[in-house]
Motif scaffolding. Structure first.
Motif: not given
Length: 211
Positions: A131, A26, A133
């Protein structure tokens, strides 16, 4: 042979404790500064008389806007030596960088909750998810599920914060998480810890020194 296996296991565990979670999968950073591998603590010259703690920030060199998962919009000013969070002027700031799937970050949530509860009028706790996401809605669900009681910000709502933190400390997201910064009442950076598992006593001691 048994001794070697035990020694290897302990060494591996120790390395994890020191370094926190990696981000091989990531990597989210666009910063180019050289990473800082050690912690940074800014100390002042000792004097024989006590002086009032400064709450006047250094001149602003850049600004950005961030939005927390609760929908709160905050202007953050990057000063010559730190960061000033709008609406939190005069408070000590504990700023964490974390990842939603990092077990050490999840393990550290009670530490930051405790600091917030212990110093409600003196310390502002906020965390930047690195990260990338999860959008704000998904991160809000993550925060609720994991009992986060402080402000948290999704990567896509963090404005220029990762650039600002890189400029102050050399931190880039490919170094891993969790990491944290402590800013004094005037917004100046007083402590930075690169990715490692946070220690509540260590954080509390630094904050008490700034009260």
């Amino acid at each position: 042979m048994t001794y070697n296996k035990v020694s290897t296991s302990l060494l591996f565990a120790g390395m994890l404790t020191f370094s926190g979670c990696g981000t091989d999968e990531y990597v989210n950073s666009t910063a180019t500064a050289t990473p800082v591998a050690t912690s940074t603590t800014v100390t002042s010259t000792a004097t024989t008389t006590e002086t009032p703690v400064s709450t006047t920030p250094a001149p602003t060199v850049a600004s950005t806007t961030i939005t927390t998962t609760s929908g709160k919009t905050i202007t953050v000013n990057r000063t010559q030596n730190g960061l000033v969070f709008g609406g939190q002027e005069g408070k000590i700031v504990l700023l964490e960088i974390y990842g939603d799937t990092c077990p050490f970050c999840i393990q550290s949530i009670p530490i930051f909750n405790n600091i917030r509860a212990k110093y409600p009028n003196d310390v502002y706790v906020i965390a930047m998810e690195s990260y990338g996401k999860l959008d704000s809605a998904a991160l809000a669900s993550f925060a609720a599920t994991n009992g986060i009681q402080y402000d948290t910000v999704a990567t896509d709502s963090a404005g220029s914060m990762f650039t600002f933190m890189n400029e102050l400390t050399g931190y880039t997201t490919n170094q891993g998480v969790p990491a944290y910064l402590i800013l004094g009442r005037d917004g100046a950076l007083v402590d930075y810890k690169p990715p490692h598992v946070p220690n509540e006593e260590e954080i509390d001691s630094m904050i008490r020194s700034l009260l």
